[in-house]
Design a protein around this motif. Structure first.
Motif, mmCIF file in Angstrom:
data_model
loop_
_atom_site.group_PDB
_atom_site.id
_atom_site.type_symbol
_atom_site.label_atom_id
_atom_site.label_comp_id
_atom_site.label_asym_id
_atom_site.label_seq_id
_atom_site.Cartn_x
_atom_site.Cartn_y
_atom_site.Cartn_z
ATOM 1 N N ASP A 142 48.094 50.184 56.832
ATOM 2 C CA ASP A 142 46.669 50.466 54.901
ATOM 3 C C ASP A 142 47.351 51.107 54.264
ATOM 4 O OD1 ASP A 142 44.771 48.589 56.223
ATOM 5 O OD2 ASP A 142 43.051 50.279 56.005
ATOM 6 N N PHE A 143 47.065 50.947 53.288
ATOM 7 C CA PHE A 143 47.389 51.523 51.675
ATOM 8 C C PHE A 143 46.606 52.770 51.751
ATOM 9 C CE2 PHE A 143 45.855 52.649 47.122
ATOM 10 C CZ PHE A 143 47.501 52.752 47.182
ATOM 11 N N SER A 144 45.373 52.525 52.151
ATOM 12 C CA SER A 144 44.996 53.906 52.105
ATOM 13 C C SER A 144 44.943 54.760 53.638
ATOM 14 C CB SER A 144 42.825 53.695 51.408
ATOM 15 O OG SER A 144 42.760 52.691 53.369
ATOM 16 N N TYR A 145 45.582 54.408 54.120
ATOM 17 C CA TYR A 145 46.574 55.087 55.246
ATOM 18 C C TYR A 145 47.678 56.381 54.987
ATOM 19 C CZ TYR A 145 48.435 56.543 59.418
ATOM 20 O OH TYR A 145 49.341 57.337 60.668
ATOM 21 N N THR B 81 50.964 47.086 47.402
ATOM 22 C CA THR B 81 50.979 46.999 48.869
ATOM 23 C C THR B 81 50.446 45.085 48.534
ATOM 24 O OG1 THR B 81 49.833 48.813 48.754
ATOM 25 C CG2 THR B 81 48.719 47.455 49.769
ATOM 26 N N LYS C 280 51.796 42.220 51.632
ATOM 27 C CA LYS C 280 50.296 42.020 52.172
ATOM 28 C C LYS C 280 50.936 40.015 52.093
ATOM 29 C CE LYS C 280 48.355 45.439 54.268
ATOM 30 N NZ LYS C 280 49.081 46.520 54.020
ATOM 31 N N ALA D 209 42.822 55.143 47.173
ATOM 32 C CA ALA D 209 41.436 54.751 48.326
ATOM 33 C C ALA D 209 40.645 53.936 47.755
ATOM 34 C CB ALA D 209 40.849 56.093 48.755
ATOM 35 N N GLU E 174 39.932 46.994 52.444
ATOM 36 C CA GLU E 174 40.444 48.039 53.375
ATOM 37 C C GLU E 174 39.126 48.158 53.550
ATOM 38 O OE1 GLU E 174 43.506 50.717 51.980
ATOM 39 O OE2 GLU E 174 45.149 48.831 52.063
ATOM 40 N N ARG F 79 37.892 59.370 57.038
ATOM 41 C CA ARG F 79 39.078 58.788 55.526
ATOM 42 C C ARG F 79 38.600 59.730 54.836
ATOM 43 N NH1 ARG F 79 42.639 53.539 55.541
ATOM 44 N NH2 ARG F 79 42.830 53.991 57.696
#
Lengths: 138, 125
Positions: free
Chosen positions: A82-85, B23, B27, B91, B100, B106
């Motif tokens: 994941d990008f956010s990871y 990203t 993917k 995020a 996501e 997180r």
């Protein structure tokens, strides 16, 4: 079926390369740009000559090479995680940059800024405890 | 808006938008299993044919030029930790554009990172 342990090992190896090449690249860029200096005015002509001087500096090119290596590792790890990871996990690099800036470039880092950097590091550790993929894998 | 604030905004927004686009492109390419150089070149050649990748690299390029300009003005130990603000933007963007799921833990970590950045800014000079 893919081994989850193998995927974790692959992820951590690439994260290690990222936190090595990223900070070194930033420090080299910082050193190179300080040598280039500030343009006398921010006019298009001065900005052009400013970047011309920047791209004539071997230190800046070394920094770019290091950051490109970082980018390759980053792009590879993003193909499964994941990008956010990945993005916050790479934040430890910011701590390394501050340490290198202080000890290598002799920059003054105030106590408040060190505290801020420590909190960033703690935030990173918290994020590192979360799953590295939350979307469906096709 | 001061020159420094404009450059910092370009670094954070250009960088985050660029990374989100990359990203998305990666993917599409799919998970990389083969790490031999020839296979990696093939992966990047395939990625470079995806418009999201080209858009992402262009946006990151803008962020990079802004970073170079900013590094001539300020110390690297201020500029680079400041760019950690991309975590919050990343995020949010990751949940909005890439679907996501950002867990509360997180988010808490990201919040701490933002608090750290705030202290880094306050500790300037």
């Amino acid at each position: 079926m893919k081994s989850s342990q193998g995927l974790h090992l692959k992820t951590y190896c690439l994260l290690f390369l990222m936190v090595t090449f990223g900070p070194v690249g930033d420090i080299l860029l910082g050193k190179g740009m300080k040598m280039v200096g500030v343009p006398p005015a921010w006019t298009p002509n001065e900005i052009f000559h400013f970047f011309l001087r920047a791209f004539s500096s071997p230190i800046v090119w070394l920094g770019i090479g290091s950051l490109l290596t970082y980018l390759v590792c980053y792009t590879l790890v993003l193909s499964w995680a994941d990008f956010s990871y990945v993005q916050p996990a790479s934040a430890i690099a910011y701590v390394i940059v501050a340490l290198l800036g202080h000890f290598w470039l002799h920059e003054y880092v105030s106590p408040r800024r060190w505290l801020g950097i420590a909190i960033i590091c703690f935030g990173v550790l918290l994020v590192g405890n979360t799953a590295f993929r939350t979307t469906e894998h096709h | 808006m001061s020159l420094e604030a404009a450059l910092l905004a370009l670094i954070v927004l250009g960088g985050t938008a660029g990374e989100l686009c990359i990203t998305r492109a990666m993917k599409v390419v799919g998970e990389v299993h083969d790490f031999r150089p020839v296979a990696l070149v093939r992966v990047f050649a395939r990625a470079m044919r995806i418009p999201w990748m080209l858009l992402g690299l262009s946006l990151m390029g803008i962020g990079f030029f802004a970073m170079l300009a900013m590094l001539s003005l300020e110390n690297v130990s201020f500029v680079v930790p400041f760019t950690a603000l991309t975590f919050a933007a990343g995020a949010y963007g990751g949940s909005l554009f890439l679907g996501e799921r950002v867990t509360p833990l997180r988010w808490a970590g990201i919040l701490l990172v933002c608090l750290g950045v705030l202290l880094v800014v306050q500790g300037k000079g």
